[in-house]
Design an enzyme around this catalytic site. Structure first.
Site, PDB file in Angstrom:
ATOM      1  N   SER A  67       0.792  -1.214  -0.018  1.00 60.82           N
ATOM      2  CA  SER A  67      -0.162  -0.138   0.023  1.00 60.82           C
ATOM      3  C   SER A  67       0.974   1.189   0.068  1.00 60.82           C
ATOM      4  CB  SER A  67      -0.846  -0.156   1.165  1.00 60.82           C
ATOM      5  OG  SER A  67      -1.997   1.068   1.182  1.00 60.82           O
ATOM      6  N   ASP A  83      -2.936   6.344  -3.711  1.00 61.70           N
ATOM      7  CA  ASP A  83      -1.758   5.833  -3.281  1.00 61.70           C
ATOM      8  C   ASP A  83      -1.390   4.580  -4.328  1.00 61.70           C
ATOM      9  OD1 ASP A  83      -3.501   3.650  -2.768  1.00 61.70           O
ATOM     10  OD2 ASP A  83      -2.992   3.081  -0.704  1.00 61.70           O
ATOM     11  N   ASP A 111      -0.971   1.434  -4.461  1.00 60.63           N
ATOM     12  CA  ASP A 111      -1.980   0.280  -5.076  1.00 60.63           C
ATOM     13  C   ASP A 111      -3.448   0.763  -5.279  1.00 60.63           C
ATOM     14  OD1 ASP A 111      -2.339   0.550  -2.183  1.00 60.63           O
ATOM     15  OD2 ASP A 111      -3.189  -1.571  -2.179  1.00 60.63           O
ATOM     16  N   ASP A 141      -5.834   1.924  -3.672  1.00 59.52           N
ATOM     17  CA  ASP A 141      -7.106   1.761  -2.775  1.00 59.52           C
ATOM     18  C   ASP A 141      -7.587   2.954  -1.912  1.00 59.52           C
ATOM     19  OD1 ASP A 141      -4.965   1.580  -0.850  1.00 59.52           O
ATOM     20  OD2 ASP A 141      -5.823  -0.334  -0.172  1.00 59.52           O
TER      21      ASP A 141
END
Length: 577
Positions: A147, A306, A308, A310
């Site tokens: 993340s 961010d 990734d 999400d």
């Protein structure tokens, strides 16, 4: 765990140890403290999977850590999910160091069990992985990502067949299977070429992306005739060197947002995240380049995802022409209001807002004004996903789900927080308010005036290594045993201890049961709509403290927040010193 030195010696004596990891191990010989930290424990399942620093050792992310986790996952799937070998597992990965390698290791380990693995050819966002599980009908999904953590981290997130992150009863079974493994160094794998020949490794391209974009089109609240009209909204977008570029730009294009400027320096994937101190849109510094570009092109709204994809951060032009970064709670409340105000009133009574126990009460107040019930979950979007799945049997309808840490889900075709959906909906909402002659900040002021001046804050203390883990446990245990009667002059009215699933009412001594899974969290409900919550992080060596206030003005709420933070920090420092 066994004495760390014996574990280290086992690794050091292993003849077939990966050459790069062997070199790292040799380099650590002279640093006893780092060597201990690499081996004193095993990475454990936290919020949805495992996450840690890349490197050699049982407390690090490496091919052996991955193989052990995947071996446990395979055992769990074969014992608990139907038709696993035919349905297979889908794997996606982000732009971090070793992400693609770990994705292939996942396939190589699953291949030993005859389980087919679908792997994306190139990097993809986390929400697309969640969607892929549902679209392909796989038995599970794996996302290789850390993340928004620093560059030296990577992680392994596991998704169930519903497309949500594994919840504790599922994760615990995987952990049990992992604990049966005696030697992580000797877990068998099948080579990539063999897997491809046997069609146990299937590479996937844009089929899933296109299906996702078709679903994304449907989330709009705009009238049909307005969808294809060019929108008078100037947008700046930065994917912060991550995975969101393609889906966000295509998603905006589908709704005819044509004035989109991308921060080119941050558009390319980069595992070093070289233009930011942290690739986290919660941190205002991550918006520096977007703000600079925003001023050049006179943008109405700035979007930042961010790595990734999400989490979404949003900044809005204010009255002096600068940009204000909205908190996750503020954007969440605005989205609640926009979505519910554009939902058929006849349906609202059956709709449910989902949020976590550390998310602002402003969203709940907004939902209540529309006649929509709010359901609180523990921290972690997996619990929101679990609730959505339960709605299939209860007949309740999902309205919106969010958490304070910039995670939002508009439509349940994915079952994890989805910055792509949120970026498109935030842009649509900004366009709607611009048509009314208002900015999102004006709309937010309207919510405050109507529902109260809610403000929230968070502080965290990083305590690394074995000593840090012990200190975090000491803090939680000490506060649990010596519960607050007041905090900064505000009387404690309720104490919620999620470790024992109990709510204590201080005025009557009554104890109520909390109908949520057990977790090491303490929440203190104070007089005048204020609250304080403490919880150790599930993915980082931190203890997090959350604060919520509601005053007669923003300045009063901000002042109360500061007092709470000061008092809690003082208590924590006294405990650990």
């Amino acid at each position: 765990m066994t004495n760390w030195k014996s574990v280290y010696e086992k690794w050091n004596a292993f003849q077939s140890l990966d050459s790069q990891l062997k070199k790292e191990l040799d380099d650590l010989q002279t640093n006893q403290e780092k060597l201990e930290d690499a081996f004193y424990k095993e990475l454990t399942f936290g919020t949805g999977g495992i996450r840690g620093v890349l490197g050699v050792g049982t407390n690090r992310m490496n091919i052996y850590t991955i193989r052990k986790a995947v071996h446990g996952l395979a055992e769990y799937l074969l014992n608990n999910v139907v038709n696993v070998k035919d349905r297979g597992v889908v794997v996606a990965y982000d732009s971090r160091y070793m992400s693609r390698e770990f994705a292939i290791e996942t396939a190589k380990t699953l291949g030993v069990f005859g389980i087919r693995t679908y792997v994306f050819k190139t990097i993809r966002p986390t929400p697309l992985l969640s969607f892929a599980v549902r679209f392909l009908g796989t038995a599970a999904g794996v996302m290789i990502t850390a993340s928004h953590n620093p560059p030296e981290y990577n992680g392994f997130k596991v998704y169930n067949e519903d497309g949500g992150q594994m919840v504790p009863n599922e994760a615990n079974k995987i952990i049990e299977a992992i604990q049966q493994i005696e030697n992580e160094l000797e877990i068998p794998v099948v080579e990539q070429e063999v897997l491809e020949q046997q069609e146990l490794l299937i590479w996937i391209d844009e089929e899933v992306d296109n299906a996702y974009l078709q679903q994304l089109k449907q989330i709009t609240k705009l009238p049909v005739e307005e969808v294809k009209q060019e929108k008078d909204l100037n947008i700046v977008f930065t994917p912060l060197h991550g995975t969101a570029y393609s889906l966000v730009t295509k998603g905006l294009e589908q709704l005819a947002f044509t004035n989109v400027s991308v921060v080119e320096e941050q558009a390319k994937p980069d595992p070093e995240f070289s233009t930011v101190a942290s690739p986290n849109p919660e941190e205002h510094q991550a918006f520096s380049m977007a703000i600079e570009l925003g001023k050049k092109v006179d943008a109405d709204i700035l979007l930042g995802t961010d790595p990734d994809a999400d989490r979404l951060g949003v900044a809005v032009k204010n009255e002096i022409g600068d940009y204000t970064v909205l908190t996750g709670n503020q954007l969440g409340a605005l989205l609640v209001d926009y979505i519910l105000s554009h939902t058929n009133k006849v349906l609202l009574s059956n709709y449910r807002l989902l949020k976590t126990i550390v998310t602002s009460e402003l969203g709940q107040a907004v939902a209540k004004s529309y006649g929509v019930k709010t359901i609180n979950t523990l921290t972690g979007f997996k619990y929101i996903s679990e609730k959505i799945h339960q709605f299939d049997s209860t007949g309740e309808a999902f309205a919106f789900g969010y958490e304070e840490s910039y995670g939002y889900l508009i439509s349940s075709f994915t079952r994890d927080k989805d910055a792509v959906q949120a970026a498109v909906m935030a842009s649509e909402m900004a366009y709607y308010w611009k048509q009314q002659g208002k900015s999102l900040l004006d709309a937010l002021d309207g919510l405050y005036e109507k529902h109260g001046y809610y403000r929230e804050g968070m502080s965290s203390l990083t305590l690394e290594g074995m000593a840090g883990t012990e200190k975090i446990a000491l803090i939680m245990n000490t506060i649990r045993e010596n519960s607050f009667k007041e905090i900064a002059g505000y009387r404690v009215e309720q104490v919620e201890d999620y470790l024992v699933s109990e709510r204590y009412i201080t005025s009557t001594g009554e104890i109520e049961t909390i109908e949520l899974p057990q977790e090491n969290v303490l929440k203190f409900i104070l007089q005048n709509n204020n609250w304080v919550c403490l919880r150790p992080s599930g993915t980082e060596p931190k203890i997090k403290c959350y604060f919520g206030t509601c005053g007669a003005s923003l300045s009063e709420s901000e002042e109360t927040l500061g007092v709470f933070k000061e008092r809690i920090n003082q208590v924590i420092n006294e405990i650990i010193s």
